[in-house]
Scaffold this active site. Sequence first.
Site, short mmCIF file in Angstrom:
data_model
loop_
_atom_site.label_atom_id
_atom_site.label_comp_id
_atom_site.label_asym_id
_atom_site.label_seq_id
_atom_site.Cartn_x
_atom_site.Cartn_y
_atom_site.Cartn_z
CG ASP A 179 -1.88 1.12 1.27
OD1 ASP A 179 -2.48 1.39 0.22
OD2 ASP A 179 -2.05 1.74 2.33
CG ASP A 235 -2.37 2.24 6.45
OD1 ASP A 235 -3.11 1.96 5.48
OD2 ASP A 235 -1.86 3.36 6.62
CG ASP A 251 -4.79 -1.84 2.92
OD1 ASP A 251 -4.93 -1.76 1.69
OD2 ASP A 251 -4.34 -0.92 3.63
#
Length: 927
Positions: free
Chosen positions: A336, A646, A650
């Site tokens: 990410d 985070d 996700d």
Amino acid sequence: MSAPAMPTLTNAEHHSLSAHEVVLLLETDLSSGLSEAEADERRERFGSNSLPMVEGEGVVLRILRQFHHPLIYVLLAAGVITALLREPVDSSVIFGVVLINAAVGFIQESKAEAALESLRSLVRTSARVVRGAQERAVASEDLVPGDLVVLEAGDKVPADLRLVRQHDLKVNESALTGESAPVRKDEVALPVDTPVADRRNMVYSGTFATAGSGAGIVVATGAATELGEIHRLVGAADVATTPLTEKLAKFSKTLTVAILALAAATFGVGLLRRQDAVDTFTAAIALAVGAIPEGLPAAVTIALAIGVARMAKRGAVIRRLPAVETLGGTTVICSDKTGTLTENQMTVQTIWTPENTFTVTGTGYAPDGFISDRHGAQVPIGGDAALRWCLLAGACCNDAALSNDGGGWDVVGDPTEGAMRVAAVKAGLDPDRFAAECPRVDAIPFSSERQYMATLHRSGQNDHLILAKGSVERMLDLCTSQMATDGTLRPLQRSVVMHAAETLTARGLRVLATGLRSGVGPDALHADTIPEGLVFTGLQAMLDPPRPAASSAVAACHSAGIAVKMITGDHANTAASVAADIGVLGDDDNMPGVVLTGADLVGFGAEQYSAAAERAKVFARVSPEQKLRLVEALQSRGHVVAMTGDGVNDAPALRQASIGVAMGRSGTEVAKDAADMVLTDDDFATIEAAIEEGRGVFDNLTKFITWTLPTNLGEGLVILVAIATGATLPILPTQILWINMTTAIALGLMLAFEPKEPGIMARLPRDPDQPLLTGALVVRIVLVSALLVISAGWIFNWELGNGASLAEARTSAVNLFVVVEAFYLFSCRSLTHSVWRIGLLSNRWVLVGVTGQAAAQLALTYLPAMNTVFGTAPISTDAWSRIFAVAVGVSIVVAIDKRLRRNRSMGRRRRRTSHWSSSPDSLIRRW
């Protein structure tokens, strides 16, 4: 009263309707909302606004599953049979090993399903709802479709809402979409195919209002919300088995079949030779127990636990032990962007004025840094009027504030405004002092319609000053002149300013323009308007900056043959800019298909999706489901995938990935619970360190297996040869158990403390299809086993032929096994290099283990009590000299084999290097 005809429209389409149409569709009212009776009736029909419980396995089933293993079946059978044969020592040891292994496995799984409960708790909040024309607070669980919910800054959004009115409303959706900055909202209807991250007229359950106010109609509750869809994806995602788990499972099945076949052959040969059936059966059981590496479960657990401890010191907390080894086999990292590769703190990086371009040093919200010119020299703030007023306008036409609670700097308010305030402080300006000397007396807040913010400050008894900031186009419409370095005013060069703004935007930077007007009256902002004729002072360009160590970490991953891909919910230009800065994108990555968006992926079939997952390096504006599909696509192509993240968005991909990595500081509890590893420092560089530790753990496990199997195989072959030849057993079953358990603890487990070998991160990732033991290691194991069988048979017969008793001969054979294992242990400290190259004392635990094992063998040999229990007897010094001579001979043979294989391996590596480049793009093809 008949039940209202509730809409058939899906939640995904409410953004395409006008607010009035949504009100009609959901049969509610914009001023009075639903009645209490109607809300109760809808709650009966649609259920509570909470995520569904997912029933997990019961405790009993989880305990029983710990015994579901081929080797455990054999050990349990052997334990029962030895108990029936009245061998309490043997059966107690066997059952003890099985129970300890089961306890460790049960403890590891005790929190495996915590992610789903964290998702449920995420939506538990209170909400302000209008019912029967009265506004009141209710539990979020009591909301129903059609409720009118009121939002203020700081509120958690309790359900999916279609906005019907708002005033400068901003919502932080980073946990759901990956968008780094709060999103400005409006009520305008949007096209049906607008992705979630771009639906400005919707707010979603689990997000936060950061500024402004608004009201919306509840269009989805519970499992029907976007958060509910993520909950479903998390529950549906398979918890991928780790490479270690798969390899051990295959290895165990093969070993079980081989052991049972060997035991059956032993029993059959004994019967054919008309030996006593009970004695032969006992010997076959002894062979099975001897051939099983009882210490393997403990060795695996301890090696992984040591890896956990080492990783914790480097900022990585492991939640599932097998994840330690999985990291070592990682072939692709899907990272990410926001909060993982970047700081998740907006930072002004460049300031452009009509005559100069400046760089702002430092990252994040800490006011550490300075303003530098094109040559890197610090710029005195008093020497450039345009720069000074650009910074003051950004910092004082501003509602954000800096805070430091001792744990680091943060911004209270909009991150963009916070970044501009930090930039001014870095330049040596004091916004608070300016506010005291020129107090604000009026303001026009930012809105999406105006696209600017303006504040009015009293700068004298009858003199006032306007400061403004906003979008470049709108500010240029309001400006008629621009400020020079010396403070003089010159005609506005609109085309030059626009070109500078476009150049900065192309770098993925967010650009705001600033301006001012002095000498105005106290009513200059009257009626929510601002007079034209502002002076343009400059542009401030900002970005959520990459983490300082991200570039070197990405480069280290590439050198280790690991591909790094960015998967984010942010915009494509921003994502590509960050990816280029940290090395995810190279100079030659400008071909189509390297950067893809979620909209691009929508039209892809299964094969196109898989090919895109392999080829592309940046995926922007992707949904949680698309992240999950990308991980699955890479896994389907044989990759071991590490996914970092985070946010709530996700969680499904983190759970599906071979190794899920969550951020410990900025990460949501949902992400942490779904992950296998949590980074306490939120630093991508820690992943590279953890991969290094993971490779070391796998190396040490391979070393242990390579060390322990020759003993197990040798013990079994000794019994098989004795039965086949009709000879006396050189080693008794109790003596076999003594060898296996004591050497596994005192000798083999010391390999778990072996330090990492040099160049471990210069190697390619392991092929996921490569078996636990390669052909070369199998040959090594067979070689050492054969040497053990021959030497044990020789010393047993030598002692008997030279007048030793049967007990003394067996004691010599037992000690030979142990001493050879001790010498072989030093060889196994590296499977390719000599012990002298890695350092004889580099693992002092090996010396401690050998000393402890020596003491145990002396006790076994010379203590009367041990002689009685294990059937041993004291042996002579000459016997010991023969034992050590054999051990030295075996070590020499193994060293020669290692040297020959190393030479051949180096030749193959040189030939392979000529066909492969060092970049992960080419290395990735080998999978």
